[in-house]
Design an enzyme around this catalytic site. Sequence first.
Site, PDB file in Angstrom:
ATOM      1  N   SER A 165       0.823  -1.212   0.000  1.00 24.05           N
ATOM      2  CA  SER A 165       0.000   0.000   0.000  1.00 24.05           C
ATOM      3  C   SER A 165       0.854   1.258   0.000  1.00 24.05           C
ATOM      4  O   SER A 165       0.330   2.353  -0.160  1.00 24.05           O
ATOM      5  CB  SER A 165      -0.877  -0.002   1.242  1.00 24.05           C
ATOM      6  N   CYS A 166       2.157   1.128   0.195  1.00 22.64           N
ATOM      7  CA  CYS A 166       2.963   2.345   0.381  1.00 22.64           C
ATOM      8  C   CYS A 166       3.939   2.653  -0.743  1.00 22.64           C
ATOM      9  O   CYS A 166       3.817   3.690  -1.385  1.00 22.64           O
ATOM     10  CB  CYS A 166       3.715   2.249   1.698  1.00 22.64           C
ATOM     11  N   PHE A 167       4.908   1.765  -0.980  1.00 23.71           N
ATOM     12  CA  PHE A 167       5.948   2.097  -1.965  1.00 23.71           C
ATOM     13  C   PHE A 167       5.348   2.560  -3.302  1.00 23.71           C
ATOM     14  O   PHE A 167       5.723   3.622  -3.803  1.00 23.71           O
ATOM     15  CB  PHE A 167       6.875   0.898  -2.217  1.00 23.71           C
ATOM     16  N   PRO A 168       4.419   1.784  -3.910  1.00 23.01           N
ATOM     17  CA  PRO A 168       3.941   2.199  -5.236  1.00 23.01           C
ATOM     18  C   PRO A 168       3.321   3.596  -5.235  1.00 23.01           C
ATOM     19  O   PRO A 168       3.691   4.449  -6.040  1.00 23.01           O
ATOM     20  CB  PRO A 168       2.915   1.125  -5.596  1.00 23.01           C
ATOM     21  N   ASP A 189       3.558   5.979  -2.937  1.00 24.61           N
ATOM     22  CA  ASP A 189       4.440   7.044  -2.452  1.00 24.61           C
ATOM     23  C   ASP A 189       5.458   7.437  -3.525  1.00 24.61           C
ATOM     24  O   ASP A 189       5.759   8.621  -3.706  1.00 24.61           O
ATOM     25  CB  ASP A 189       5.167   6.607  -1.171  1.00 24.61           C
TER      26      ASP A 189
END
Length: 422
Positions: free
Chosen positions: A263-266, A268
Amino acid sequence: MNISIIGTGYVGLVTGVCFAKLGNKVICVDINEKKIEMINKGVPPIYEEGLEQVLVENKNRIEATRDYRYATQNTDVTFICVGTPSEDDGSIDLKFVEEAAEEIGKQLRNKDGWHLVVVKSTVLPGTTGEVVLPLLERHSGKKAGVDFGVAMNPEFLREGIAVRDFLEPDRIVIGYYDDKSREVLRKLYSSFSCPIVETLLSAAEMIKYASNAFLATKISFINEIGNMCKKLGIDAYEVADGMGLDKRIGRAFLDSGIGWGGSCFPKDLDALISWAKRIGEESNIISSVVEVNKRQPLKMIDLLKKHVPELKGKTVGVLGLAFKPNTDDIRESRAIPVVKQLLKEKAVVKAFDPKAMENFKKMFPQIRYCSSAEETLDSDAVLILTKWEEFKKLDYTEKIVIDGRRLLEAKNTAKIYEGVCW
Ligand SMILES: NC(=O)c1ccc[n+]([C@@H]2O[C@H](COP(=O)([O-])OP(=O)(O)OC[C@H]3O[C@@H](n4cnc5c(N)ncnc54)[C@H](O)[C@@H]3O)[C@@H](O)[C@H]2O)c1
């Protein structure tokens, strides 16, 4: 302290439950009625190791509600932990943060006494000071730094080990607008032994983005090296071990495979790239990191076709759907592009994941879901996409296995074995 948490997803619920464990009284607010009901029954609406136990053990100090008024009136500090998804063009969508700030602002209008509002959601530099703070002032009719405090406290927990990460972080970052806000957060975190970085609101926001971008860069970097290693018959993990002994490099995040999701790297990285464009700066490295990551999972299909050239009508067993082990989260899981491609090539897909099948079903109702990992093995070939512990115990003899996550047990026993970067 009395704390309210807005948004009870992975970050909000873990934050709330852990603050309760540390002795604080916590009121969680969400707009999702079902989540509220479950939390009040002591059942976490998400799967996260150890979360249920901490929730149950501290039930007398934690409650959930839809009611912003009740939450702000009965607490001194409010953490905004709502989602910050991407717009279609990759830019950050702040609607949940704005709604939360507006609602908190309205409630502060009728609250006597000072209150602290802390942004924990991941937001781009400038958001807390230039979007959240003015919304709070406008809707409360009060002055930031005088009547209420504002701070930014990014979260670095990893899904799967979120409770442990929250309670034992490498560092805590406190971005503060006013001294009183800094003091209150110092006190709240006084039992933590890690370093505390105190800085500007916007620097705190940037520390979070830069950290995520750097970690994703390490993975895409080693995947690029790993692809070369595969061609040359070199084991990319030996290379990573050799590199990682250099203290300047470090071994963490150098496990090559089929790339990062979640849920975060892509979102962000997309937000950072789009924001860089807006401020007239380049993001060449970060853009390449994203490109490498898009191509990486499809290496699985290339390797599969080496052994099963025509996929039409063939049964392919997929082991693992969650974006990583110990979570039910499938957001941007690398299983998504792989399953999409298998279906495009008309393969019959049967899949198993210990926690994430219900979530995956919503996106791919047309594939077969197995009731056990063993059942998935009864296929023309097996793909390993998530490194769940239980996949280590399977009997891979006589199987064609394409491994995206380096499961040595499969490597040592399968009839035909292909690792994606080794
Ligand atoms: N998931 C992670 O591993 C992780 C780690 C660090 C930081 N973050 C950041 O933390 C933030 C939250 O992420 P998440 O994964 O917990 O999100 P999530 O989607 O799991 O949860 C968000 C919750 O907020 C609720 N919500 C939305 N609007 C609301 C409103 N107006 N009022 C009350 N509740 C509302 C939703 O119903 C949902 O339960 C994001 O900015 C994310 O980038 C996430």
